[in-house]
Structures are given as C-alpha cells and as structure tokens.
Design an enzyme around this catalytic site. Structure first.
Site, PDB file in Angstrom:
ATOM      1  N   GLU A  76      21.400  40.662  87.502  1.00  0.00           N
ATOM      2  CA  GLU A  76      20.616  41.878  87.615  1.00  0.00           C
ATOM      3  C   GLU A  76      21.079  42.795  88.741  1.00  0.00           C
ATOM      4  O   GLU A  76      21.152  44.000  88.580  1.00  0.00           O
ATOM      5  CB  GLU A  76      19.143  41.540  87.806  1.00  0.00           C
ATOM      6  CG  GLU A  76      18.285  42.722  87.418  1.00  0.00           C
ATOM      7  CD  GLU A  76      16.870  42.622  87.928  1.00  0.00           C
ATOM      8  OE1 GLU A  76      16.488  41.572  88.451  1.00  0.00           O
ATOM      9  OE2 GLU A  76      16.174  43.629  87.803  1.00  0.00           O
ATOM     10  N   ASP A  77      21.386  42.221  89.876  1.00  0.00           N
ATOM     11  CA  ASP A  77      21.647  43.031  91.064  1.00  0.00           C
ATOM     12  C   ASP A  77      23.119  43.202  91.422  1.00  0.00           C
ATOM     13  O   ASP A  77      23.434  43.852  92.403  1.00  0.00           O
ATOM     14  CB  ASP A  77      20.903  42.445  92.284  1.00  0.00           C
ATOM     15  CG  ASP A  77      19.395  42.572  92.129  1.00  0.00           C
ATOM     16  OD1 ASP A  77      18.975  43.394  91.281  1.00  0.00           O
ATOM     17  OD2 ASP A  77      18.662  41.856  92.826  1.00  0.00           O
TER      18      ASP A  77
END
Ligand code: MN
Length: 669
Positions: A76-77
């Site tokens: 996600e990051d």
C-alpha cells in the site's frame, strides 16, 4: 527502537520451530521497501511494522501472522512490491492476509460514514471472516498508531480516536482480547475526553499510592490462605481500565468518590474447583458485598470470558474486587481468539468452546450479509446482532438463548420457533406474567404462551423487536395477508400512531401531509402507502419523522445548566446506552412532553412507572393522578423530560409494558 532480534527472541519462547530465516527475510524485504520513509514522530518507517510484530508476538501469534505484520504496509505505502510479488516470495497465505489488512486501510472513517465507506467496511468483515489473523494484525496496527497519535494534527487525532472507539474497540471486545481492548479504549479516551481522562488517571494514581499498605496486606493475607490450604496459585494487583471506570460513573451516575471496587486483584489457580475454593477463602477473610458475586465460570460471557468475580470490604474496609480464574481462563481472557494459535498444538480440546463461539460470530456476519441488502442497515444490524451487549435468557427447560440487550419476549419467541413467534401472546418472566413485548433481562427464565386465535403477529411488534431475525419473520408473516387486510391494518396503525403522538385525527390529515408521505416513500398513491404501512414496509419512526417536524411533537427546547467542568461534581447521564453520544451531553437540550395515561388502579403502578422511566434516564417533571372510584381506573397526567424523539418512542414502549396501563397519548394542554 524495536529490533528484529527482540521479536525473534520473543517468538522462539513459544514457537520453538520458528523459521528464523523466513522472518528475517520478511524483515529485510520490508526494511528495503520502506527505506527513506518516516513516521510522524520522525522515526524510520520500519519501526511501525516491527512494533506490530512485537505486539503480536506478545499475543503469541504464529509465524505467518508475524511475517504478514512485517509486510503489511509494503504494497500500500511503497512502490517496491505488489501483492503478486509478496505471493511469489512468501506464499499465498501471507499475501491473502496482507491483502485483507490493506483493504481495511482504504476504509476511511468520517463522522457520518458514507455509503462507500460502509461498503468497504463490510468487505473487510467478510474478508476477515475467512482468516481472523487479518483482524488481529489490524488491531495491532491500530494500537501502534494510537500509541503514536500525539504527533498528529488535532482534528485527525479526534477522528482517529473516535473511529477507534466505534470500530476497533468493539472488534477487540468481540474477539475477547481484553489486553488490546483496554489499551485502545484508554488511548482513545485520552483524546476524546481529555479533561476526564486527566482527572480519573490522577485519582487512580493517588489511590494506588494512598492504599499501598492496604494493598500489600491484602496480597499477603490471600497468599497466606492459599498456602494454608495447599492451593498453588498467585495473586496480582490489577490496575483498572480507566475508561471502564468512566463508563461505570456514567451508567451508575456516581461521582468518582462514590465508586466501588476501585481496587482490583486477580487470583490465578490451576483448576476451576480451586476457583470456588478460593472464593470461599476470600469471603472468609473479608466480608463480601451482597449482590456482587458473579459466576462467569458456570455461565461464561458471550465472548467466552470465564472467571468468578466478587466485591468485598478489604483491609480498612476499602471496597475491593477479586477476579478468580484458572490459568487457561486467564490466557483466554487476555488473548481471546489469539489464544487459539497459542494453544493450537498443546491442547485443542480446551480451547474448542471458545473457538466455536468466535466462528459462530463470524458466521453471523456472513449470514447478515446474505439477508440484508442496504449497507447502512447492515452496519446497524451488525452493531446490534454482533457487537452489541448480549443477554442470556433461559427456557423453562434450561436451554440458553443469547439475545442483544433490550430484546423483548417477541424476539425470544421467534428465536425458539417462528410458529411460537407468530402465535405468541404473553410471556411468563420468572413466573410472573408480562406483555410479550416487554424487555427481557439477563438471566430471565421465559415461557411464551401462544394462542391459535392470533393468526398473524401484530403490526406494532415490528417497532418493538430488536433482532433482525424477529423483524424478518414478522415481515414474512405480514406479507402473507391479503392486500385489503394490509390496507386496513395500515389505517389502524396510523390511527393509533397519530393518537399516541397527539398529532390529531387520521381523517384530518391534510392533502399536503399525505402527499409528503406518498412522495417520501415513493408510493403510487395514498391507498398504496397505507398498504405498505400495514405490510410492515414503512416503519413508525420514518412516518413520524416525515409527517411532522420533531419540534411540533416535542415542543419548545429547554437547556440544562449543569456545570460539567470538574469531574468530581458531574453526574453524567447515559443516553440510550450509547456512550459515544456523550459528546452531546455537555450541551443537553431536553423537552418537556405532557402525557395522559389511563390505567387500572393497582398497588405499585406508580412505582413501576417511575422505575421504567428511570431505567431510560427520563426525568418526571410533574405528575398528577385522578382516581375514578366507580370504574376503579386512574388518569395520570405526566410531564416528562426527554432528549429526543427516539427517547420519547422508548418511553411509549416502556410505559405500554407496565402492567395495568390501558391507554396513553401525548396531549396538548
Ligand atoms: Mn500500518
């Protein structure tokens, strides 16, 4: 800063066969991926996944969970790797868990959750129903984020704290992970009610230091008693959950000074028969407070919690709570569902009931999803059916049913059998006759009396039942009647409703009012609308809401002038059992509503009436009783103080359940 070595050392204590290489590989992978990223507090990002893994290792979770925790923010990051990469490197199971955690991260919460957010929350629940470890990682994630919340902007702090209280605390509670639940609660408490938090924690620290000597003596005396009776066990002083104290102050409307059992001890022994033995020993040493003994061993809480609780007058007469439990119960209580992973290899038989309970809850989530179409209804039902407080109710034969708090005899009847629900007319609660729509309490033994004369369940029941199951069954039954019957039922229902709320005659409804209802509910015409009312498609609350402005029913608002500043002088009011609404309490607006109630003239009626109202937190402002000696009936004129329409509706439901009440309505004096 947390080191990977610490986690591996912790994990090896309970996982002797840990694949150290694999864990280290996941760590290096995450470390590389998050390079150059920093947390709000300025530390390198990798401290976050490492902290999660540490929290989870303290819950004794398995290798896959620890690895997934280390990797949880990578897809996600960062741009370093996709889910597919993770699957290739670490396997399908781990990528499934990481995917589940990532999905929930996309759920952003606002004060009013929009459809889209509710939709993703729903997805998350379904996803994690397949693997509970997703929720466990998410809880650890939230815990670490809450621990570092001070570095965020103030509005963000509030939003995250509220979200924690409304979503994550109930989840931790549901899974029975007391340790995480109480930490999350106290962290959120600190941001939501900073002043109250400050004061309670200050008081608690003071109590621990003032009573240091008494605490030491109590531990000594219990230890001595255990030794003399050859019971091997240990006793620990237990700091209380601050938010728990706050909640109790609200529900009991007591000041901090008047709170009982602020001191708490826990005694942990080997067997459950020793638990009962220790209870006897403690009662021999200290005088027990009557009515404060709870046996959650014989009757576990819904989330599987087991213990004996008792409150006694300890050394110097200080009210003190003891919790007595076995080691296995202790592990379950602290780690909840996580205990399953811990105990998996050692003994599967002992943890089975707990696990079955939890998968039963997960099954409920999946069932709800099948039954309920609208997303906001899904969340509302989830709150009641899954996360809400539960009560145990017994059949005369001793079978147990667990129902949400506030469930009625009708809910109970439908849970036994739909026929019993459809034809039920009365209940016996602990041997005393009550209307079938009255509320049940924890531990009640309930018998339902049915009559074949009642062909269909009454339309009003729909407004009184609490469970989704009962609502669905009633609607199914109502649908079976002819359209004409539904139409006539609709008229009957509307007449009663208008009279109850003092909104005038049914015949006097204006064309404009009718049109508003027809348009709001997208009906073809007035006849069509009444049919739908009779069929249970349109609810009472909705009709009231659109027929009249709340002010015209409630009247002019009054404002409470209670000074809320110093905690020790505050008497909180519990609004409808929901704590989060407390934020409104500081600006309490209330309404004085006059009611007229026709009753039989019987001993204790006024007492019952005021008990029912007090239970709802409703104040009686004025009361006037007129007796008619010939008919042996009374007319009671009552002015009550309510905070909103919803509470007024609860008042109507409650008063109706008081024995001897014949009729009631809101009046305009
Ligand atoms: Mn995270």
């Amino acid at each position: 800063m947390v080191e990977i070595d610490t986690i591996i050392r912790e994990a090896k204590q309970y996982l002797p066969n840990l694949n150290e290489e694999r864990v280290r590989a996941a760590y290096s992978f995450a470390h590389e991926a998050h390079k150059g990223q920093y947390r709000m507090d300025g530390s390198p990002y990798i401290t976050h996944p490492l902290s999660l893994a540490l929290i989870l290792s303290r819950l004794h979770l398995d290798e896959e969970t620890l690895i997934a925790a280390l990797l949880h923010d990578v897809p996600e990051d960062t741009d370093a790797a996709t889910l597919e990469d993770i699957e290739k490197l670490f396997g399908k199971k781990i990528s499934f868990i990481v995917d589940g955690v990532t999905k929930l991260s996309k759920v952003k919460y606002h004060n009013n959750m929009a459809e889209r957010q509710i939709e993703s929350l729903k997805k998350f629940f379904l996803h994690s129903a397949h693997d509970l470890r997703i929720i466990l990682i998410k809880l650890a994630d939230r815990l670490h984020n809450m621990q570092t919340l001070e570095y965020f902007r103030k509005d963000k702090q509030l939003r995250i704290a509220r979200e924690t209280m409304e979503i994550y605390v109930p989840i931790a509670n549901l899974l029975g992970i007391w340790e995480i639940k109480s930490q999350l609660e106290d962290l959120a408490f600190r941001y939501l009610y900073p002043k109250e938090f400050e004061q309670i924690s200050h008081h608690m620290n003071r109590i621990s230091s003032v009573h240091e000597e008494a605490i030491r003596k109590m531990v000594q005396r219990v230890e001595q008693a255990l030794k003399e009776n050859k019971i091997s066990g240990h006793i620990e002083y237990r700091p209380k959950n601050l938010f728990g104290i706050f909640q109790k102050m609200i529900s009991t409307e007591k000041r901090f000074e008047d709170m009982n059992d602020l001191l708490g001890f826990r005694v942990i022994v080997e067997t459950s028969s020793e638990c009962y033995q220790v209870l006897g020993l403690i009662h021999h040493l200290f005088r027990p407070k009557s009515g404060r003994i709870k046996d959650y061993i014989a009757l576990p809480k819904v989330n599987g919690y087991q213990s004996l609780h008792t409150t006694v007058f300890g050394v110097d007469g200080i009210p003190t709570e003891f919790q007595i439990r076995t080691k296995a119960m202790h592990v379950s209580a602290e780690y909840g569902v996580a205990a399953h992973y811990f105990y998996k290899k050692k003994s599967s038989s002992k943890t089975k009931p707990l696990l079955e309970r939890q998968s039963y809850w997960m099954q409920k989530v999946i069932d709800l999803q099948k039954e309920i179409k609208s997303n906001s209804d899904f969340i509302r039902n989830l709150k009641v059916d899954v996360f809400g407080d539960r009560i145990f109710v017994f059949t005369p034969k001793g079978d147990v049913f667990d129902l949400p708090d506030g469930a009625t005899g009708v809910d109970f009847a439908y849970h036994i059998h739909s026929d019993l629900g459809d034809h039920g007319i009365r209940i016996y609660r602990n041997g005393i006759e009550y209307p079938i729509t009255s509320n049940l309490k924890m531990g009640d033994t309930v018998e339902v009396i049915a009559s074949s004369k009642q062909i269909l369940p009454p339309r009003e029941w729909l407004e009184k039942v609490k469970t989704n199951l009962a609502k669905r069954k009633i609607k199914e039954a109502l649908k079976k009647q002819s359209k004409l019957k539904q139409y006539h039922e609709g008229i009957k229902f509307m007449k009663k409703l208008l009279c109850l709320y003092g909104l005038g005659e049914f015949e006097a409804l204006s064309a404009e009012q009718k049109n508003r209802l027809i348009e709001t509910f997208q009906m073809k015409n007035w006849h069509d609308f009444l049919e739908h009312v009779g069929g249970g498609i349109v609810s009472q609350a909705e009709i009231i809401e659109f027929l009249h402005l709340p002010q015209s029913i409630l009247g002019k608002p009054h404002h409470n002038k209670v000074d809320y500043s110093p905690l020790s002088n505050v008497h909180y009011r519990k609004v409808e059992g929901e704590l989060i609404k407390l934020s409104n309490v500081k600006s309490t607006t209330y309404y004085r509503v006059p009611l007229e109630i026709q009753t039989k003239n019987r001993v204790g009626l006024l007492r019952d009436l005021s008990i029912y109202l007090a239970d709802l937190g409703v104040n009686i402002y004025q009361i006037h009783v007129q007796n008619d000696p010939i008919s042996k009936q009374s007319t009671i004129h009552l002015i009550i103080e309510v905070v909103d329409l919803n509470q007024l509706q609860n008042v109507f439901d409650s008063i109706e359940a008081v024995e001897g009440v014949l009729q009631m309505k809101r009046i305009h004096p």
